[in-house]
Design a protein around this motif. Sequence first.
Motif, PDB file in Angstrom:
ATOM      1  N   MET A   1       0.826  -1.206   0.000  1.00 16.70           N
ATOM      2  CA  MET A   1       0.000   0.000   0.000  1.00 16.70           C
ATOM      3  C   MET A   1       0.864   1.262   0.000  1.00 16.70           C
ATOM      4  O   MET A   1       0.542   2.256  -0.636  1.00 16.70           O
ATOM      5  CB  MET A   1      -0.924  -0.013   1.233  1.00 16.70           C
ATOM      6  N   LYS A   2       1.993   1.205   0.728  1.00 19.95           N
ATOM      7  CA  LYS A   2       2.866   2.371   0.837  1.00 19.95           C
ATOM      8  C   LYS A   2       3.428   2.774  -0.528  1.00 19.95           C
ATOM      9  O   LYS A   2       3.545   3.959  -0.849  1.00 19.95           O
ATOM     10  CB  LYS A   2       4.009   2.086   1.819  1.00 19.95           C
ATOM     11  N   LYS A   3       3.766   1.774  -1.360  1.00 20.32           N
ATOM     12  CA  LYS A   3       4.352   2.104  -2.664  1.00 20.32           C
ATOM     13  C   LYS A   3       3.333   2.775  -3.576  1.00 20.32           C
ATOM     14  O   LYS A   3       3.678   3.661  -4.371  1.00 20.32           O
ATOM     15  CB  LYS A   3       4.940   0.860  -3.323  1.00 20.32           C
ATOM     16  N   TYR A   4       2.050   2.380  -3.450  1.00 24.61           N
ATOM     17  CA  TYR A   4       1.023   3.001  -4.288  1.00 24.61           C
ATOM     18  C   TYR A   4       0.697   4.403  -3.799  1.00 24.61           C
ATOM     19  O   TYR A   4       0.333   5.275  -4.589  1.00 24.61           O
ATOM     20  CB  TYR A   4      -0.229   2.119  -4.333  1.00 24.61           C
ATOM     21  N   TRP A   5       0.833   4.628  -2.494  1.00 28.93           N
ATOM     22  CA  TRP A   5       0.673   5.988  -1.961  1.00 28.93           C
ATOM     23  C   TRP A   5       1.792   6.880  -2.495  1.00 28.93           C
ATOM     24  O   TRP A   5       1.566   8.049  -2.840  1.00 28.93           O
ATOM     25  CB  TRP A   5       0.672   5.964  -0.441  1.00 28.93           C
ATOM     26  N   SER A   6       2.997   6.335  -2.587  1.00 29.72           N
ATOM     27  CA  SER A   6       4.118   7.092  -3.161  1.00 29.72           C
ATOM     28  C   SER A   6       3.865   7.405  -4.632  1.00 29.72           C
ATOM     29  O   SER A   6       4.147   8.509  -5.109  1.00 29.72           O
ATOM     30  CB  SER A   6       5.423   6.299  -3.013  1.00 29.72           C
ATOM     31  N   ILE A   7       3.318   6.425  -5.360  1.00 30.38           N
ATOM     32  CA  ILE A   7       2.977   6.638  -6.770  1.00 30.38           C
ATOM     33  C   ILE A   7       1.935   7.749  -6.889  1.00 30.38           C
ATOM     34  O   ILE A   7       2.028   8.613  -7.766  1.00 30.38           O
ATOM     35  CB  ILE A   7       2.445   5.334  -7.401  1.00 30.38           C
ATOM     36  N   PHE A   8       0.953   7.734  -5.999  1.00 29.61           N
ATOM     37  CA  PHE A   8      -0.086   8.772  -6.000  1.00 29.61           C
ATOM     38  C   PHE A   8       0.526  10.156  -5.815  1.00 29.61           C
ATOM     39  O   PHE A   8       0.227  11.094  -6.553  1.00 29.61           O
ATOM     40  CB  PHE A   8      -1.097   8.490  -4.882  1.00 29.61           C
ATOM     41  N   ARG A   9       1.411  10.298  -4.820  1.00 29.34           N
ATOM     42  CA  ARG A   9       2.016  11.599  -4.537  1.00 29.34           C
ATOM     43  C   ARG A   9       2.891  12.079  -5.696  1.00 29.34           C
ATOM     44  O   ARG A   9       2.833  13.253  -6.087  1.00 29.34           O
ATOM     45  CB  ARG A   9       2.845  11.529  -3.242  1.00 29.34           C
ATOM     46  N   ILE A  10       3.691  11.173  -6.240  1.00 33.63           N
ATOM     47  CA  ILE A  10       4.575  11.545  -7.347  1.00 33.63           C
ATOM     48  C   ILE A  10       3.748  11.925  -8.585  1.00 33.63           C
ATOM     49  O   ILE A  10       4.037  12.915  -9.261  1.00 33.63           O
ATOM     50  CB  ILE A  10       5.548  10.393  -7.676  1.00 33.63           C
ATOM     51  N   SER A  11       2.703  11.164  -8.863  1.00 35.94           N
ATOM     52  CA  SER A  11       1.842  11.449 -10.016  1.00 35.94           C
ATOM     53  C   SER A  11       1.131  12.783  -9.842  1.00 35.94           C
ATOM     54  O   SER A  11       0.988  13.546 -10.803  1.00 35.94           O
ATOM     55  CB  SER A  11       0.804  10.334 -10.199  1.00 35.94           C
ATOM     56  N   PHE A  12       0.710  13.063  -8.624  1.00 36.96           N
ATOM     57  CA  PHE A  12       0.044  14.345  -8.340  1.00 36.96           C
ATOM     58  C   PHE A  12       0.984  15.510  -8.619  1.00 36.96           C
ATOM     59  O   PHE A  12       0.601  16.519  -9.219  1.00 36.96           O
ATOM     60  CB  PHE A  12      -0.415  14.374  -6.885  1.00 36.96           C
ATOM     61  N   GLN A  13       2.238  15.358  -8.206  1.00 39.30           N
ATOM     62  CA  GLN A  13       3.235  16.404  -8.448  1.00 39.30           C
ATOM     63  C   GLN A  13       3.563  16.527  -9.932  1.00 39.30           C
ATOM     64  O   GLN A  13       3.777  17.629 -10.447  1.00 39.30           O
ATOM     65  CB  GLN A  13       4.503  16.107  -7.646  1.00 39.30           C
ATOM     66  N   GLN A  14       3.569  15.384 -10.635  1.00 36.95           N
ATOM     67  CA  GLN A  14       3.888  15.414 -12.065  1.00 36.95           C
ATOM     68  C   GLN A  14       2.828  16.133 -12.882  1.00 36.95           C
ATOM     69  O   GLN A  14       3.113  16.638 -13.969  1.00 36.95           O
ATOM     70  CB  GLN A  14       4.059  13.981 -12.587  1.00 36.95           C
ATOM     71  N   GLU A  15       1.599  16.181 -12.374  1.00 37.98           N
ATOM     72  CA  GLU A  15       0.537  16.897 -13.090  1.00 37.98           C
ATOM     73  C   GLU A  15       0.924  18.355 -13.297  1.00 37.98           C
ATOM     74  O   GLU A  15       0.563  18.969 -14.300  1.00 37.98           O
ATOM     75  CB  GLU A  15      -0.780  16.815 -12.311  1.00 37.98           C
ATOM     76  N   PHE A  16       1.691  18.904 -12.353  1.00 40.88           N
ATOM     77  CA  PHE A  16       2.092  20.307 -12.444  1.00 40.88           C
ATOM     78  C   PHE A  16       3.293  20.508 -13.365  1.00 40.88           C
ATOM     79  O   PHE A  16       3.642  21.637 -13.694  1.00 40.88           O
ATOM     80  CB  PHE A  16       2.409  20.856 -11.052  1.00 40.88           C
TER      81      PHE A  16
END
Length: 267
Positions: A1-16
């Motif tokens: 679960m932790k790795k997918y949370w990291s993916i979520f955060r990184i993807s959110f930042q990449q949107e910008f």
Amino acid sequence: MKKYWSIFRISFQQEFAYRLNFVLWRVRNVFQILLTYFLWSTVFTNPQTQIFGYDRAKILTYVFGIMIVRALVFSARAMDVSRDVAQGDLSNYLLKPLNYFKYWFTRDISSKTLNLMFASVEFILLFAILKPPFFFQGNIVALLAFLVSVALAILIYFFLLFLISSIPFWAPEIGWGSHFLVTVVIIEAFSGALFPINILPHGFQAFLMATPFPYLIYFPVEVYLGNIHGAALTGGLMITMAWAGILWFSLNFIWQKGLKVYQAIGR
């Protein structure tokens, strides 16, 4: 679960990182909503007008509802999967200890979160400027059914994107073209994102309701408006779940077939 949370955060930042693309996407949506709003506002100038079962408040609520449901359903990064397959980048993910479907679904959720935030601000601003009559749904059953239908619509759209993205396994050169045809032409026209499906001739309407497309936008918004209830609501939710299941099993079958012929061209 932790790795997918990291993916979520990184993807959110990449949107910008792609601000212009994101801004153009939001501007396109706003202009589309405004065009649809003024069209139906003109048709329903008289508050007493009733057409296709809508009055002025309900049809304009339908238009504003599209803004929120689109942000939840159509905001998706999984469209990039076809590029991974066509260019051979899929190999990088197959070697990593993660589920490729969950990886892209997590990225989709990240994109939906950001788009929902902006769509909510746009909704409030346009509502304050235009001051349209609005239908507020107070039936808790209808609201819960609306949320369930939106969740199912998200799954259906995700599975559809992955199915289209499987085409480059066999024809790498037409990946983008197939996405444009299905997501921009077919889904935009037949999901209810441009107009309510029930304004179409009954025969064609019945045909469309047997496909997964109306359950992406039209069905959830109609459920919120209370236009679909009782047996029709139960049947619609069952059809939506059936399509989600059919697409999921189809995706797994086609994906496994695709991996067997995958050649990692470009790598």
